[in-house]
Design an enzyme around this catalytic site. Sequence first.
Site, PDB file in Angstrom:
ATOM      1  N   ASP A  38       0.799  -1.236   0.000  1.00  0.00           N
ATOM      2  CA  ASP A  38       0.000   0.000   0.000  1.00  0.00           C
ATOM      3  C   ASP A  38       0.830   1.284   0.000  1.00  0.00           C
ATOM      4  OD1 ASP A  38      -2.243  -1.596   0.049  1.00  0.00           O
ATOM      5  OD2 ASP A  38      -2.405  -1.538   2.237  1.00  0.00           O
ATOM      6  N   HIS A 243      29.579   3.814  -4.705  1.00  0.00           N
ATOM      7  CA  HIS A 243      28.143   4.065  -4.537  1.00  0.00           C
ATOM      8  C   HIS A 243      27.689   3.734  -3.113  1.00  0.00           C
ATOM      9  CE1 HIS A 243      27.423   3.772  -9.177  1.00  0.00           C
ATOM     10  NE2 HIS A 243      28.028   4.878  -8.811  1.00  0.00           N
ATOM     11  N   ASP A 260      28.748  13.157  -1.540  1.00  0.00           N
ATOM     12  CA  ASP A 260      28.335  13.335  -2.939  1.00  0.00           C
ATOM     13  C   ASP A 260      26.822  13.485  -2.904  1.00  0.00           C
ATOM     14  OD1 ASP A 260      27.634  13.129  -5.616  1.00  0.00           O
ATOM     15  OD2 ASP A 260      28.950  11.416  -6.033  1.00  0.00           O
ATOM     16  N   ASP A 272      24.794  18.024  -8.726  1.00  0.00           N
ATOM     17  CA  ASP A 272      25.572  16.808  -8.434  1.00  0.00           C
ATOM     18  C   ASP A 272      26.970  17.259  -8.024  1.00  0.00           C
ATOM     19  OD1 ASP A 272      26.834  14.369  -8.335  1.00  0.00           O
ATOM     20  OD2 ASP A 272      26.660  13.930 -10.476  1.00  0.00           O
ATOM     21  N   HIS A 351      36.895   5.246 -12.317  1.00  0.00           N
ATOM     22  CA  HIS A 351      35.705   5.734 -13.034  1.00  0.00           C
ATOM     23  C   HIS A 351      36.071   6.861 -13.983  1.00  0.00           C
ATOM     24  CE1 HIS A 351      35.426   9.318 -10.405  1.00  0.00           C
ATOM     25  NE2 HIS A 351      35.612   8.520  -9.374  1.00  0.00           N
ATOM     26  N   HIS A 355      30.203  13.447 -16.521  1.00  0.00           N
ATOM     27  CA  HIS A 355      29.028  13.059 -17.326  1.00  0.00           C
ATOM     28  C   HIS A 355      28.178  14.299 -17.548  1.00  0.00           C
ATOM     29  CE1 HIS A 355      26.768  13.269 -13.514  1.00  0.00           C
ATOM     30  NE2 HIS A 355      27.800  12.656 -12.975  1.00  0.00           N
ATOM     31  N   HIS A 362      22.711  11.585 -14.686  1.00  0.00           N
ATOM     32  CA  HIS A 362      23.584  11.182 -15.793  1.00  0.00           C
ATOM     33  C   HIS A 362      22.765  11.486 -17.036  1.00  0.00           C
ATOM     34  CE1 HIS A 362      26.370   8.307 -13.356  1.00  0.00           C
ATOM     35  NE2 HIS A 362      26.240   9.498 -12.824  1.00  0.00           N
ATOM     36  N   GLU A 385      34.753  15.285 -12.056  1.00  0.00           N
ATOM     37  CA  GLU A 385      34.798  14.623 -10.758  1.00  0.00           C
ATOM     38  C   GLU A 385      35.889  13.560 -10.611  1.00  0.00           C
ATOM     39  OE1 GLU A 385      31.452  11.907 -10.099  1.00  0.00           O
ATOM     40  OE2 GLU A 385      30.485  12.739 -11.879  1.00  0.00           O
ATOM     41  N   TYR A 389      41.026   6.635  -4.645  1.00  0.00           N
ATOM     42  CA  TYR A 389      40.411   5.768  -3.622  1.00  0.00           C
ATOM     43  C   TYR A 389      41.436   4.712  -3.238  1.00  0.00           C
ATOM     44  CZ  TYR A 389      36.703   8.077  -6.159  1.00  0.00           C
ATOM     45  OH  TYR A 389      35.947   9.034  -6.791  1.00  0.00           O
ATOM     46  N   ARG A 413      37.100  12.469  -3.592  1.00  0.00           N
ATOM     47  CA  ARG A 413      36.580  12.894  -4.899  1.00  0.00           C
ATOM     48  C   ARG A 413      36.184  14.361  -4.752  1.00  0.00           C
ATOM     49  NH1 ARG A 413      33.348   9.120  -5.666  1.00  0.00           N
ATOM     50  NH2 ARG A 413      31.314   9.872  -4.993  1.00  0.00           N
ATOM     51  N   GLU A 415      33.929  17.068  -7.009  1.00  0.00           N
ATOM     52  CA  GLU A 415      33.045  17.104  -8.177  1.00  0.00           C
ATOM     53  C   GLU A 415      32.359  18.455  -8.284  1.00  0.00           C
ATOM     54  OE1 GLU A 415      29.635  14.431  -7.955  1.00  0.00           O
ATOM     55  OE2 GLU A 415      29.415  14.515 -10.133  1.00  0.00           O
TER      56      GLU A 415
END
Length: 441
Positions: A38, A243, A260, A272, A351, A355, A362, A385, A389, A413, A415
Site C-alpha cells: 500500500d 556508490h 556526494d 551533483d 571511473h 558526465h 547522468h 569529478e 580511492y 573525490r 566534483e
Amino acid sequence: MFIPNKKVFEDRREIFLKKLGGKAAIIPGANLVKHHADCEYPFRQESNFWYLTGFDEPDAIALFLSHKPKGERFILFVAPKDVTSEVWHGFRWGLEGAEKEFKADKAHSIQELQDLLPGYINGSDELVFSIGKHPLIEKIVLDIFSQQLEKRSRLGIGANSIKSPEIYLNEMRLIKSEFEIERMREAIQISAEAHELVRKSISFKSNERQIQGILEGFFLEKGARGPAYNSIVASGDNACILHYTQNNSPLNKGDLLLVDAGCSLIDYYNGDITRTIPIGGKFSEEQKAVYEIVLSAQKTSISSAVTGSNSSTVHNVALRVLVEGLKEIGLLIGSTDEIIENQSYRHLYMHRTGHWLGLDVHDVGAYRMGDYEVPLQNGMILTVEPGIYISDRISVPKGQPEIDEKWKGIGIRIEDDVLVKDKSPEVLSAAALKEISDIEF
Ligand code: GLY
Ligand code: MN
Ligand code: MN
C-alpha cells in the site's frame, strides 16, 4: 501546485515536431512504483515526457503527430478526474486541465488509449517509440504496429518502422537553453549551499546519517523536491566504495568525509556535487597530499572543458595529473604513458571523470559516435569529478608498488558542475568551497 512555464514547453514541442518530419511519436510518462504494501516510491516523472509536456501526474501518455495538421498534433492521454480517487490520492488536472493548462490539442482518458491510438497513428509511415522502457504500453504499441505492417503489405499504407525518440530528444536536451541554465543554476546553488552547511555543522555531528539529514533537510527547506540521487555520505574507508549509500557509520575525527549529494528541483533539474572534508578540521599529511593531487587534477580538467574540446579530453587531462601525482607520492611507478596505456592506475581511480548533467543526473546525449568525439559546445553542462580511492579491495596490478598502511582508507573525490563556454568554463557549483585553506578549521 507547480504550473510550469507554458511557453518553454510549447517551444520544445514545436522543435520536436519539426524534427519528427511526418512521423508519429508516442512518449509515455512514468507510473507509480510500489515500495511495499500500500505504499509507493515518491512519484518521479519520466524525463522526456516532462521535457515536452511539464505534466507531473502518473499514468499519462503524450502523442506528437507531425503528420497531422496544426491544432491536431499534441494529444494527451491522462487519468480522468475522479472525486473519490482524488480524496485518497490528491488533485488531478483531468481532461479539461490537460487541454486548458497544458495546451493539449485534445485530451482523452488513459483508458481510451488502446481504442484511439490506431486512428491517431494512421497516416504516419514511421512510429517513434522507445522499445524496452515502458512495458505497460509497449504491448499496445507493438500490437498496433504489427497490424499496420499487415495493412501495409496489403494496401501499401501504414507504419513500417519504429525509431527511437532519443535520437531527436537527446540532441535537444544536451544543449541547455537559457531557461534551463537558470534552473540548473538554482539546483546547483542549493546543492552547493547544502555542502557548505555540512562543513559548518560537522563538529557537532557524530554519524554519517546526521549529515544526510542536514543535506536533505536543507534541500526540502529550499523548496526542492529532494535529493537528485541517493546521497553518498561516506566517512573514512567508506569513501572508497563509489556508490556507498548506507550512511550509518560513526564519524571519527581523524578521518575524511566524502559527501556526494545534490538536490532535484520541483521541475527535476539536478545538482551533483562532491566535496571531501577533514572531519576533525585538519588534514593529516597523507590526506593533504592526496587531496592536493585530486584538486589539481580537477582544476586542470575543468579548464579544459571549453567549446571545441570533448569529454575524453576532459577525462584524459585529469587522469594524467592524477597519475603524475600518484607517482610523486610513490603509489605508482613507471612511465606515465605506459601506466595510462596499461590502465595500471585502476586500483586507485576506476571511473570516468564526468558526465552530462540536466533533467537526469547522468543526462542524455552522446559522448562519442564511434571514433568521433562529440565536441563540447556552449550550453552543455557536465560534471568534472576525479578522485583517488586507496583501499585494498582491488589488488595492486603487477609491477606497481604495494600500498603502505598509512595511505589506506583515504578516499577523495571533488566534483563540480560546469557550464561549457568559449574561453573559460563557468563552475556553477563554486559556492561549495574546496581550497584546503577554506575547508580546514
Ligand atoms: N552522484 C552520481 C555521480 O556523481 O555520478
Ligand atoms: Mn556525478
Ligand atoms: Mn556525484
